[in-house]
Design a protein around this motif. Structure first.
Motif, PDB file in Angstrom:
ATOM      1  N   ASP A  87     -11.587 -12.400  14.630  1.00  0.00           N
ATOM      2  CA  ASP A  87     -10.932 -11.424  13.771  1.00  0.00           C
ATOM      3  C   ASP A  87      -9.428 -11.676  13.806  1.00  0.00           C
ATOM      4  O   ASP A  87      -8.944 -12.561  14.518  1.00  0.00           O
ATOM      5  N   LEU A  88      -8.678 -10.887  13.026  1.00  0.00           N
ATOM      6  CA  LEU A  88      -7.241 -11.139  12.921  1.00  0.00           C
ATOM      7  C   LEU A  88      -6.547 -11.046  14.270  1.00  0.00           C
ATOM      8  O   LEU A  88      -5.703 -11.893  14.604  1.00  0.00           O
TER       9      LEU A  88
ATOM     10  N   LEU B  11      -7.305 -14.121  16.222  1.00  0.00           N
ATOM     11  CA  LEU B  11      -6.671 -15.283  15.592  1.00  0.00           C
ATOM     12  C   LEU B  11      -5.198 -15.356  15.969  1.00  0.00           C
ATOM     13  O   LEU B  11      -4.677 -16.422  16.316  1.00  0.00           O
TER      14      LEU B  11
ATOM     15  N   ARG C   6      -5.710 -18.887   7.622  1.00  0.00           N
ATOM     16  CA  ARG C   6      -6.752 -17.973   8.085  1.00  0.00           C
ATOM     17  C   ARG C   6      -6.148 -16.618   8.456  1.00  0.00           C
ATOM     18  O   ARG C   6      -6.705 -15.561   8.165  1.00  0.00           O
ATOM     19  N   ILE C   7      -4.997 -16.650   9.128  1.00  0.00           N
ATOM     20  CA  ILE C   7      -4.326 -15.410   9.504  1.00  0.00           C
ATOM     21  C   ILE C   7      -3.859 -14.656   8.268  1.00  0.00           C
ATOM     22  O   ILE C   7      -4.049 -13.443   8.149  1.00  0.00           O
TER      23      ILE C   7
ATOM     24  N   THR D  21      -5.034 -14.705   5.286  1.00  0.00           N
ATOM     25  CA  THR D  21      -6.177 -14.170   4.554  1.00  0.00           C
ATOM     26  C   THR D  21      -6.722 -12.908   5.216  1.00  0.00           C
ATOM     27  O   THR D  21      -7.110 -11.951   4.537  1.00  0.00           O
ATOM     28  N   ALA D  22      -6.727 -12.884   6.545  1.00  0.00           N
ATOM     29  CA  ALA D  22      -7.285 -11.741   7.276  1.00  0.00           C
ATOM     30  C   ALA D  22      -6.297 -10.600   7.446  1.00  0.00           C
ATOM     31  O   ALA D  22      -6.676  -9.503   7.869  1.00  0.00           O
ATOM     32  N   TRP D  23      -5.052 -10.822   7.097  1.00  0.00           N
ATOM     33  CA  TRP D  23      -3.974  -9.861   7.332  1.00  0.00           C
ATOM     34  C   TRP D  23      -4.100  -8.651   6.412  1.00  0.00           C
ATOM     35  O   TRP D  23      -4.013  -8.772   5.189  1.00  0.00           O
ATOM     36  N   ASP D  24      -4.287  -7.487   6.978  1.00  0.00           N
ATOM     37  CA  ASP D  24      -4.283  -6.217   6.247  1.00  0.00           C
ATOM     38  C   ASP D  24      -2.866  -5.665   6.281  1.00  0.00           C
ATOM     39  O   ASP D  24      -2.435  -5.094   7.276  1.00  0.00           O
TER      40      ASP D  24
ATOM     41  N   HIS E   9      -1.736  -4.778  12.412  1.00  0.00           N
ATOM     42  CA  HIS E   9      -2.070  -6.095  11.872  1.00  0.00           C
ATOM     43  C   HIS E   9      -0.809  -6.833  11.436  1.00  0.00           C
ATOM     44  O   HIS E   9      -0.653  -8.029  11.702  1.00  0.00           O
TER      45      HIS E   9
ATOM     46  N   ALA F 127       0.455 -10.337  12.871  1.00  0.00           N
ATOM     47  CA  ALA F 127       0.429 -11.476  11.960  1.00  0.00           C
ATOM     48  C   ALA F 127       1.823 -12.061  11.769  1.00  0.00           C
ATOM     49  O   ALA F 127       1.999 -13.287  11.734  1.00  0.00           O
TER      50      ALA F 127
END
Length: 252
Positions: free
Chosen positions: A77-78, A81, A101-102, A104-107, A113, A117
């Motif tokens: 998960d973020l 990662l 990847r980070i 993309t997963a960043w909210d 988050h 990130a």
């Protein structure tokens, strides 16, 4: 944060060796640092590595093998990662390219988050694009507000004065910072992150120095630090946050 944590030995003095030994003791045979259940975990590995770096100690050779086991982080998960990226940065070795990847997963609606990130992407040599933090992220909890204030500063965006004043209002009379307005006691995470955010806003910490050091002393086990008065178990995360707090207090 790590740069400030490096100043902690000024206050730790002779306790630096026991703390360094504690961080080393947290690594399992597979190269990962243990969580509270004793299992190797990337999150705790970050704190154990950066604790050793702050104390200018050698890092275990086995950590690289542990990190290699996660490959490019496809199953992470973020949070983990970002931890993987920070661990490779701590070892000063080129790891996998995790930036996409980070991102993309960043909210970006989550301060937590976003704070993780932003730092991880910087560790990867990226320059994240500034974005707008939602107003409700401020004055909720001390760690979240501190993260938002710090992130706004890094983005060179205006920091609301009321957010800084809210943090200052969380100071406990006996030292440390409360996590919320009605929290029953101060805790180490809130204390370290608040000091970091306030220092970034050039707020004087001199009047907080002695009571906060007294608070930290109540959490000291003789080799590491616990998280609060209700917690009697030390771990690498809280011990690192103690270093961060002491680093800032050494400058007060």
């Amino acid at each position: 944060m790590l740069q400030v944590a490096r100043l902690a030995p000024k206050l730790l003095q002779d306790a630096s060796d026991p703390v360094a030994a504690y961080f080393l003791s947290q690594f399992n045979d597979d190269g990962g640092a243990r969580d509270r259940a004793g299992q190797s975990d990337l999150y705790y590995t970050v704190f154990a590595l950066e604790g050793l770096i702050a104390l200018q100690r050698e890092l275990p050779d086995s950590v690289a093998g542990y990190l290699e086991g996660f490959g490019e982080g496809a199953d992470l998960d973020l949070v983990h990662l970002c931890c993987l990226a920070r661990c490779w940065a701590a070892l000063k070795r080129p790891g996998p390219d995790l930036a996409e990847r980070i991102d993309t997963a960043w909210d970006r609606g989550s301060v937590y988050h976003s704070f993780l990130a932003w730092g991880a992407l910087q560790d990867l040599g990226q320059r994240p694009a500034p974005f707008e933090l939602e107003a409700q992220s401020l004055a909720q909890t001390t760690p979240t507000t501190a993260a938002a204030v710090t992130l706004l500063r890094q983005m060179q965006a205006p920091v609301p004065t009321q957010a800084v004043e809210w943090l200052l209002a969380r100071v406990h009379p006996d030292g440390g910072f409360l996590a919320t307005e009605h929290a029953p006691m101060p805790d180490l995470l809130s204390t370290a992150t608040a000091l970091h955010a306030l220092s970034g806003q050039k707020r004087a910490l001199a009047q907080l120095r002695e009571p906060t050091l007294d608070f930290l002393d109540t959490l000291w086990t003789g080799k590491a630090f616990c998280g609060s008065w209700a917690d009697d178990v030390a771990d690498a995360e809280y011990t690192y946050y103690a270093l961060l707090a002491m680093g800032h207090l050494s400058l007060a």
